[in-house]
Motif scaffolding. Structure first.
Motif, PDB file in Angstrom:
ATOM      1  N   LYS A 130      20.752  18.517 -25.215  1.00 51.95           N
ATOM      2  CA  LYS A 130      20.015  17.378 -24.657  1.00 51.95           C
ATOM      3  C   LYS A 130      18.953  16.860 -25.599  1.00 51.95           C
ATOM      4  O   LYS A 130      18.412  15.787 -25.383  1.00 51.95           O
ATOM      5  N   SER A 179      19.623  17.065 -15.696  1.00 49.60           N
ATOM      6  CA  SER A 179      20.531  15.922 -15.643  1.00 49.60           C
ATOM      7  C   SER A 179      21.296  15.815 -16.969  1.00 49.60           C
ATOM      8  O   SER A 179      20.755  16.094 -18.034  1.00 49.60           O
ATOM      9  N   ASN A 186      22.214  13.982 -19.468  1.00 56.51           N
ATOM     10  CA  ASN A 186      21.997  12.831 -20.344  1.00 56.51           C
ATOM     11  C   ASN A 186      21.169  13.302 -21.521  1.00 56.51           C
ATOM     12  O   ASN A 186      20.486  14.321 -21.422  1.00 56.51           O
ATOM     13  N   HIS A 200      11.174   7.341 -19.434  1.00 59.26           N
ATOM     14  CA  HIS A 200      12.263   8.260 -19.106  1.00 59.26           C
ATOM     15  C   HIS A 200      13.358   7.423 -18.468  1.00 59.26           C
ATOM     16  O   HIS A 200      13.097   6.293 -18.059  1.00 59.26           O
TER      17      HIS A 200
HETATM   18 MG    MG Z   1      16.525  14.368 -16.295  1.00 58.37          MG
END
Ligand code: MG
Ligand code: TXA
Length: 331
Positions: free
Chosen positions: A57, A144, A146, A230
């Motif tokens: 990430k 998450s 991404n 974000h």
């Molecule tokens: Mg996140």
């Protein structure tokens, strides 16, 4: 009956679940569907596996991960000094889009908690995530799916777009039903605090807790989703009140290709505008939000213009995500 329990049991493919279990046990990272957003999942009791999530990430090492468990029976494996309030909330909202911050159990690796003495725990309702947890039994760390700071993933395809063959498996689970990340409630101090708003609202929490649950005003990196910027598309993105949005559209040069995301139909047609009409209902808006941001990002337009949404109630979490998706961090 918990309104967030997904009925799509037919999404469970037994062979894939066993493959996922095998990969998790081997210390690999996989893409895991949940009802909020897709996660990048690894065995939470294996620090080497968890380190792979941070590397994939590109996530700062001091940003703690949420550990996913099969039910509240596993809370004691990961947390200590669990207040009665925690069980009030799990009885009302688990499985579902709620993460509890509790005091961590002594053995929990600091790599999970970003060196803090607290831990985030969540029990997802998605049938595929539940099936994996039932077979795996242990805790699954999953942020998450991404790249750090980018828009979250709400389909298996989004995960593949971001991570391609860097992960050995992305479990298919359809489009995430909630569409934005879980509500995070910190129960480690005297008064419950909402660190990240989600589709379980402040009012719903307060109704169960029978006490105030204040929204944290701090912009602390304890919650990476609380960084100013974000969830952000790569295309410059800004928010406008409706009238300002129309004024901005009317000033566009013929070559200024833009995407507009609004809860109204386009009041005019200009060739340089791709107009995406969103539902005027918070639950359905949330479901489509990240999909729409990602899709808009791929169109190669100059700007994404978003109509402001209400700040309160069901819309609070969407308001929060839009705000963070449209500011730029200095560095
Ligand atoms: Mg996140
Ligand atoms: O809906 C969700 O919560 C999704 C799905 C995959 O479960 N997960 C998710 O993870 O959004 P992530 O890592 O993108 O966001 C988790 C947030 C981070 O902002 C992190 O800082 C915060 O939870 N967090 C985790 N443990 C914490 C702790 N001990 N104290 C404070 N914040 C914590």
């Amino acid at each position: 009956m918990n309104k967030f329990i997904t009925k799509a049991k037919d999404m469970i493919n037994k062979k894939d679940i066993l493959k996922a279990d095998e990969l998790l046990r081997a210390g690999e990272v996989i893409g895991l569907p949940t009802e909020t957003v897709y996660g990048l999942a690894a065995d939470a009791s294996n620090p080497e596996a968890v380190k792979k999530i941070f590397a994939l990430k590109n996530r700062p090492i001091d940003h703690p991960l949420i550990v996913h468990i099969a039910s509240d029976r596993y809370l004691k494996d990961w947390a200590t000094d669990i207040p009665e309030r925690a069980y009030q909330l799990t009885r009302a909202f688990w499985p579902g889009p709620l993460t509890l911050i509790l005091k961590k159990a002594p053995f929990v690796s600091p790599i999970i908690t970003g060196g803090q003495d607290t831990i985030g725990l969540r029990c997802p309702s998605h049938p595929v995530a539940q099936a994996v947890l039932q077979v795996f039994q242990g805790g699954i760390a999953a942020p998450s799916a991404n790249r750090f700071g980018y828009t979250s993933a709400t389909s298996a395809n989004h995960v593949r777009q971001d991570f391609g063959d860097e992960i050995p498996l992305v479990l298919e689970g359809g489009v995430s039903q909630i569409g934005i990340e879980s509500t995070i409630v910190d129960l480690t101090s005297n008064s419950p605090t909402i660190l990240r708003p989600g589709m379980i609202t402040q009012a719903e929490l307060e109704a169960v807790l029978k006490c105030p649950a204040l929204l944290s005003s701090k912009n602390s990196p304890r919650v990476s989703g609380s960084l100013a910027s974000h969830y952000a598309p790569k295309t410059p993105t800004s928010i406008f009140e409706w009238n300002d949005l129309l004024a901005h559209c009317n000033k566009l040069a013929p070559t200024d290709q833009v995407t507009v995301i609004a809860r109204e139909k386009a009041p005019f047609h200009l060739p340089q505008i791709i107009w995406k009409e969103m539902p005027d209902n918070a639950e359905r808006y949330a479901q489509l939000l990240y999909h729409t941001l990602r899709e808009s990002d791929q169109l190669g337009v100059r700007e994404i213009l978003i109509e402001q949404v209400p700040h309160e109630g069901d819309w609070a979490a969407i308001y929060d995500r839009l705000k963070r998706a449209t500011v730029r961090n200095e560095n």
